[in-house]
Design an enzyme around this catalytic site. Structure first.
Site, PDB file in Angstrom:
ATOM      1  N   GLU A  57       0.867  -1.181   0.000  1.00  0.00           N
ATOM      2  CA  GLU A  57       0.000   0.000   0.000  1.00  0.00           C
ATOM      3  C   GLU A  57       0.903   1.231   0.000  1.00  0.00           C
ATOM      4  OE1 GLU A  57      -2.551   2.284  -0.542  1.00  0.00           O
ATOM      5  OE2 GLU A  57      -3.769   0.631   0.237  1.00  0.00           O
ATOM      6  N   ASP A  77      -9.841  -0.175  -7.732  1.00  0.00           N
ATOM      7  CA  ASP A  77     -10.560   0.904  -8.392  1.00  0.00           C
ATOM      8  C   ASP A  77     -11.205   0.374  -9.672  1.00  0.00           C
ATOM      9  OD1 ASP A  77     -11.287   3.240  -9.857  1.00  0.00           O
ATOM     10  OD2 ASP A  77      -9.825   4.385  -8.699  1.00  0.00           O
ATOM     11  N   ASP A 109       4.954   0.532  -4.719  1.00  0.00           N
ATOM     12  CA  ASP A 109       4.165   0.010  -5.825  1.00  0.00           C
ATOM     13  C   ASP A 109       4.264  -1.514  -5.876  1.00  0.00           C
ATOM     14  OD1 ASP A 109       2.891  -0.500  -8.226  1.00  0.00           O
ATOM     15  OD2 ASP A 109       4.530   0.258  -9.464  1.00  0.00           O
ATOM     16  N   THR A 142     -16.664  -5.642   4.783  1.00  0.00           N
ATOM     17  CA  THR A 142     -16.225  -4.334   5.270  1.00  0.00           C
ATOM     18  C   THR A 142     -17.441  -3.445   5.518  1.00  0.00           C
ATOM     19  OG1 THR A 142     -16.092  -3.346   3.070  1.00  0.00           O
ATOM     20  CG2 THR A 142     -14.142  -4.552   3.864  1.00  0.00           C
ATOM     21  N   LYS A 143     -17.226  -2.324   6.200  1.00  0.00           N
ATOM     22  CA  LYS A 143     -18.317  -1.367   6.419  1.00  0.00           C
ATOM     23  C   LYS A 143     -18.887  -0.896   5.089  1.00  0.00           C
ATOM     24  CE  LYS A 143     -16.340   0.346  10.746  1.00  0.00           C
ATOM     25  NZ  LYS A 143     -15.698   1.495  11.423  1.00  0.00           N
TER      26      LYS A 143
END
Length: 242
Positions: free
Chosen positions: A100, A150, A127, A221-222
């Protein structure tokens, strides 16, 4: 994680920086703005020396890095680390190498590591493509996790998605026999692309007839729970190395 849409809390970064129309190389991230909190900064100072692994152009030494020899799973983009910490907790027999570049996310995961006393996570703030190319020998991984990368919703931006044939070929070569790639997304067109791209890679075999049931180790996840309440779908794709 992009200008296209708000980023999920635990999403993987996208493939190419905003503004790069025709990238010459794959990248696994987009740099995002964000402020590191006091708690995250303290976690960097207190835990960084133990849990952060510097990027090197040399194969990672598993025994030296984790203090043991165990199967290694690579996670590409962990957002704020909620799911990562959970998975590491339910899979204590596995070493996790987590990539990350978003500093607040790295700080948040370090903070979770300290609070939950998690010993099997190591973080490379770099990366992931370069980590794969230079630090991971062929056949060295037991698995790869890519959760909520993404989606680059606009058709003209689809080429920026991380899960593309050249990248999947890289990953497949790094897997040991029986190793797996697990992708998850809440954008159905991207799920279809994942299924197509992984299905076309001759080194990989689908573990399901199409999309896979959500493996028990991956938590909701939330962001995902909110989406499911709104009627949004989530798709898991799991392929194994032949």
């Amino acid at each position: 994680m992009t200008a296209e849409a708000p980023a999920p809390a635990d999403a993987a970064p996208s493939a190419v920086p905003e503004g790069v129309a025709h990238p010459k190389t794959i990248k696994s991230f987009v740099r995002r703005a964000g402020r590191t909190t006091t708690g995250q900064a303290k976690a960097f100072a207190d835990l960084g020396p133990r849990y952060l692994v510097p990027f090197r152009r040399a194969p990672i030494d598993v025994a030296a890095t984790w203090g043991r020899v165990a199967p290694v799973v690579l996670e590409i983009g962990f957002g704020m680390g909620e799911a990562t910490a959970h998975i590491a907790g339910v899979m204590p027999e596995t070493n996790f190498l987590c990539c990350e570049v978003h500093e607040p996310g790295v700080g948040a995961l370090l903070k979770r590591i300290g609070e939950q006393e998690i010993g099997n996570i190591r973080i490379v703030q770099h990366d992931a493509v370069e980590v794969i190319d230079h630090m991971l020998p062929d056949g060295s991984l037991a698995g790869v996790h890519i959760f909520f990368p993404d989606p680059w919703h606009k058709t003209k931006h689809n080429k920026r998605r991380l899960v593309q044939p050249p990248f999947v070929q890289k990953l497949a070569r790094k897997l040991a026999a029986g190793g797996y790639i697990h992708c998850a997304t809440d954008w159905q067109p991207y799920a279809a692309q994942m299924l197509e791209v992984l299905g076309a890679q001759p080194l990989l075999a689908n573990t399901a007839e199409g999309y896979a049931p959500k493996p028990g180790y991956r938590p909701l996840t939330k962001f995902e729970r909110r989406g499911l309440r709104l009627g949004h779908g989530v798709w898991d794709v799991v392929f194994k190395r032949r």
